[in-house]
Design a protein around this motif. Structure first.
Motif, PDB file in Angstrom:
ATOM      1  N   LEU A  79      -4.244 -35.711  29.750  1.00 31.52           N
ATOM      2  CA  LEU A  79      -3.512 -37.054  30.224  1.00 31.52           C
ATOM      3  C   LEU A  79      -4.532 -37.536  30.240  1.00 31.52           C
ATOM      4  CD1 LEU A  79      -1.813 -35.224  33.720  1.00 31.52           C
ATOM      5  CD2 LEU A  79      -0.733 -36.469  30.876  1.00 31.52           C
ATOM      6  N   ALA A  80      -5.765 -37.462  30.497  1.00 36.73           N
ATOM      7  CA  ALA A  80      -7.779 -38.168  30.719  1.00 36.73           C
ATOM      8  C   ALA A  80      -7.288 -38.974  29.343  1.00 36.73           C
ATOM      9  CB  ALA A  80      -8.496 -37.518  31.347  1.00 36.73           C
ATOM     10  N   LEU A  85      -7.891 -32.983  21.027  1.00 37.20           N
ATOM     11  CA  LEU A  85      -8.366 -33.895  22.207  1.00 37.20           C
ATOM     12  C   LEU A  85      -8.890 -34.815  21.692  1.00 37.20           C
ATOM     13  CD1 LEU A  85     -10.638 -31.562  24.929  1.00 37.20           C
ATOM     14  CD2 LEU A  85      -8.370 -33.138  24.961  1.00 37.20           C
ATOM     15  N   ILE A  86      -9.390 -34.995  20.243  1.00 35.91           N
ATOM     16  CA  ILE A  86     -10.066 -35.443  19.331  1.00 35.91           C
ATOM     17  C   ILE A  86      -8.384 -36.205  18.492  1.00 35.91           C
ATOM     18  CG2 ILE A  86     -10.857 -36.736  17.581  1.00 35.91           C
ATOM     19  CD1 ILE A  86     -12.189 -35.438  19.651  1.00 35.91           C
ATOM     20  N   VAL A  87      -7.184 -35.503  18.227  1.00 35.88           N
ATOM     21  CA  VAL A  87      -6.166 -36.056  17.776  1.00 35.88           C
ATOM     22  C   VAL A  87      -5.681 -37.458  19.389  1.00 35.88           C
ATOM     23  CG1 VAL A  87      -3.857 -35.703  17.079  1.00 35.88           C
ATOM     24  CG2 VAL A  87      -6.018 -34.325  16.138  1.00 35.88           C
ATOM     25  N   THR A  88      -5.719 -36.736  20.378  1.00 36.15           N
ATOM     26  CA  THR A  88      -5.302 -37.419  21.722  1.00 36.15           C
ATOM     27  C   THR A  88      -5.835 -38.684  21.764  1.00 36.15           C
ATOM     28  OG1 THR A  88      -4.514 -35.343  22.507  1.00 36.15           O
ATOM     29  CG2 THR A  88      -4.594 -37.071  23.962  1.00 36.15           C
ATOM     30  N   ILE A  89      -7.143 -39.050  21.641  1.00 36.83           N
ATOM     31  CA  ILE A  89      -7.610 -40.004  21.525  1.00 36.83           C
ATOM     32  C   ILE A  89      -7.117 -40.744  20.804  1.00 36.83           C
ATOM     33  CG2 ILE A  89      -9.863 -41.211  21.752  1.00 36.83           C
ATOM     34  CD1 ILE A  89     -11.323 -38.496  23.007  1.00 36.83           C
ATOM     35  N   LEU A  90      -7.840 -40.757  18.896  1.00 34.62           N
ATOM     36  CA  LEU A  90      -7.187 -41.209  18.128  1.00 34.62           C
ATOM     37  C   LEU A  90      -5.240 -41.603  17.926  1.00 34.62           C
ATOM     38  CD1 LEU A  90      -8.249 -39.441  15.245  1.00 34.62           C
ATOM     39  CD2 LEU A  90      -9.015 -41.661  15.863  1.00 34.62           C
ATOM     40  N   LEU A  91      -4.803 -40.619  18.778  1.00 33.21           N
ATOM     41  CA  LEU A  91      -3.248 -41.346  18.996  1.00 33.21           C
ATOM     42  C   LEU A  91      -3.484 -42.287  20.087  1.00 33.21           C
ATOM     43  CD1 LEU A  91      -0.535 -41.019  17.664  1.00 33.21           C
ATOM     44  CD2 LEU A  91       0.339 -39.098  19.166  1.00 33.21           C
ATOM     45  N   GLY A  92      -3.721 -41.866  20.953  1.00 31.21           N
ATOM     46  CA  GLY A  92      -3.463 -43.282  22.118  1.00 31.21           C
ATOM     47  C   GLY A  92      -4.120 -44.616  21.583  1.00 31.21           C
ATOM     48  N   LEU A  93      -4.933 -45.057  21.327  1.00 34.07           N
ATOM     49  CA  LEU A  93      -5.940 -45.953  20.126  1.00 34.07           C
ATOM     50  C   LEU A  93      -4.910 -46.390  18.690  1.00 34.07           C
ATOM     51  CD1 LEU A  93      -9.741 -44.899  18.702  1.00 34.07           C
ATOM     52  CD2 LEU A  93      -8.921 -46.699  20.330  1.00 34.07           C
ATOM     53  N   LEU A 113       2.347 -35.153  21.471  1.00 31.93           N
ATOM     54  CA  LEU A 113       2.753 -35.355  19.898  1.00 31.93           C
ATOM     55  C   LEU A 113       1.078 -34.880  19.420  1.00 31.93           C
ATOM     56  CD1 LEU A 113       4.010 -36.432  18.128  1.00 31.93           C
ATOM     57  CD2 LEU A 113       2.882 -38.546  18.892  1.00 31.93           C
ATOM     58  N   ALA A 114      -0.217 -34.702  19.581  1.00 38.67           N
ATOM     59  CA  ALA A 114      -1.250 -34.784  19.778  1.00 38.67           C
ATOM     60  C   ALA A 114      -1.439 -33.381  19.707  1.00 38.67           C
ATOM     61  CB  ALA A 114      -2.000 -34.975  20.548  1.00 38.67           C
ATOM     62  N   ARG A 115      -0.984 -32.981  20.489  1.00 40.47           N
ATOM     63  CA  ARG A 115      -1.351 -31.286  20.057  1.00 40.47           C
ATOM     64  C   ARG A 115      -0.445 -30.899  19.405  1.00 40.47           C
ATOM     65  NH1 ARG A 115      -1.787 -27.268  24.608  1.00 40.47           N
ATOM     66  NH2 ARG A 115      -3.753 -28.109  26.006  1.00 40.47           N
ATOM     67  N   LEU A 116       0.439 -31.340  19.441  1.00 42.29           N
ATOM     68  CA  LEU A 116       1.544 -30.923  17.950  1.00 42.29           C
ATOM     69  C   LEU A 116       0.995 -31.401  16.147  1.00 42.29           C
ATOM     70  CD1 LEU A 116       4.541 -30.159  17.283  1.00 42.29           C
ATOM     71  CD2 LEU A 116       5.889 -32.737  17.526  1.00 42.29           C
ATOM     72  N   VAL A 117       0.375 -32.391  16.202  1.00 42.61           N
ATOM     73  CA  VAL A 117       0.062 -32.943  15.218  1.00 42.61           C
ATOM     74  C   VAL A 117      -0.994 -32.055  15.088  1.00 42.61           C
ATOM     75  CG1 VAL A 117      -1.410 -34.583  13.970  1.00 42.61           C
ATOM     76  CG2 VAL A 117       0.315 -35.121  15.151  1.00 42.61           C
ATOM     77  N   ALA A 118      -2.556 -31.493  15.862  1.00 48.84           N
ATOM     78  CA  ALA A 118      -3.136 -31.030  16.240  1.00 48.84           C
ATOM     79  C   ALA A 118      -2.986 -29.465  15.916  1.00 48.84           C
ATOM     80  CB  ALA A 118      -3.904 -30.820  17.530  1.00 48.84           C
TER      81      ALA A 118
END
Length: 351
Positions: free
Chosen positions: A307-308, A34-42, A20-25
């Motif tokens: 994933l990390a 990668l930044i979006v992935t962390i934010l989305l996870g948060l 989902l983060a890749r799609l948004v980015a």
């Protein structure tokens, strides 16, 4: 088989967050996935939490980070590492030493923080974040509340610097090499360093990781140094109090080989995945891998990092970060500003 079955649902959650983060980015130009992935996870982790059925899989995010680092060794040019090796080693030793001394000085003389808490903050800031906090705590036998206090402070800065550093780097017009070395020298934990580096550029990410791994390798030496320091203080206090039983060789800081902290402790605290990274780096640079294989390994590294960082965001609890007192935050903030500013000037002059 049972363990694998338990981790699959959580792995699916990590993958879903990452995709989902890749799609948004991809929909927003200039936005790093990668930044979006962390934010989305948060966002997901703090709004909805992690269900029990997903926890075993989500907790594997540290394994994926280490796997990504190991595999990424195939993409690093060995000649560049060798050329910069002595300089990088000097910068790492200087940065670690300076950070620890500045944090210890501020904690003890300016803000009057308990010395053991100050030592944990110094190790976490100077070496490798929460991992260093835990390692030093084990070597000096610290109360768990002090560990939690220091770890929460370090996590607060991890969560902040991984976003702030790329912004500062772009604002100052730093080159990828300078930014990567600077981030690797002065940021705290390996995950945020990797995220910030690759958010800036591929080259910056490789340099940040190389420098950070060099810093990480100092964790065992620092743990032994702290063990020696606190053991001697304990012995000194015992002599002054007339407690001769502390000098009979049965100190908690003594190991079977007679070295406070012990060579076994040094080995146990050393990040083993560094060896894997070095092996893959050597194999790739000696010509044993084709270009297609190196490309495949690079792609595998990207997925492992995805994933990390999804797990890093999911497991970061903002309410825990808010519980940190203001004194540790001020200590680490002032030390970071001093060391980061000084090292940026040095790195720019050298590279």
């Amino acid at each position: 088989m049972v363990t694998i079955r338990r981790t699959v649902p959580g792995l699916a959650v990590l993958l879903a967050v990452g995709l989902l983060a890749r799609l948004v980015a991809s929909a927003v130009p200039g936005l790093n996935y990668l930044i979006v992935t962390i934010l989305l996870g948060l966002l997901v982790g703090n709004l909805y939490g992690i269900p029990d059925w997903a926890r075993p899989g989500v907790r594997t995010h540290k394994v994926w980070l280490e796997a990504g680092i190991v595999v990424m060794g195939a993409s690093v040019a060995l000649d560049r590492v060798i050329a910069a090796g002595p300089t990088i080693l000097f910068l790492v030793v200087a940065t670690v030493t300076t950070t620890i001394l500045v944090v210890e000085l501020l904690a003890r003389t300016v803000f009057s923080i308990h010395e053991e808490t100050g030592s944990l903050l110094a190790a976490g800031s100077g070496i490798c974040g929460v991992s260093a906090v835990v390692a030093i705590a084990e070597s000096i036998d610290v109360d768990e509340t002090r560990i939690a206090y220091a770890a929460a402070t370090v996590l607060l800065f991890d969560s902040t610097t991984l976003f702030v550093y790329p912004v500062v780097g772009h604002a100052l017009g730093l080159s990828s090499t300078v930014f990567g070395i600077w981030a690797g020298l002065t940021m705290f934990s390996t995950g945020p360093v990797t995220a910030a580096g690759f958010a800036f550029s591929e080259t910056a990410g490789q340099w940040a990781l190389l420098v950070k791994l060099t810093r990480n390798s100092m964790i065992g030496l620092a743990a032994i140094a702290y063990a020696v320091y606190y053991a001697r203080r304990t012995d000194g206090d015992a002599h002054r109090d007339g407690d001769s039983h502390h000098t009979d060789g049965d100190s908690d800081y003594e190991s079977a080989d007679g070295v406070p902290g012990g060579w076994r402790f040094l080995w146990n605290t050393f990040p083993k995945f560094v060896f894997g990274f070095l092996v893959v780096l050597l194999v790739a640079n000696l010509g044993f891998l084709s270009e297609a294989q190196i490309t495949s390994l690079s792609n595998a590294s990207d997925w492992a990092f995805l994933l990390a960082f999804a797990g890093l965001g999911l497991e970061t609890r903002l309410d825990e970060l808010r519980s940190t007192g203001y004194k540790p935050i001020l200590v680490v903030l002032l030390a970071l500003l001093v060391v980061a500013t000084a090292m940026l000037a040095v790195v720019q002059a050298l590279f």
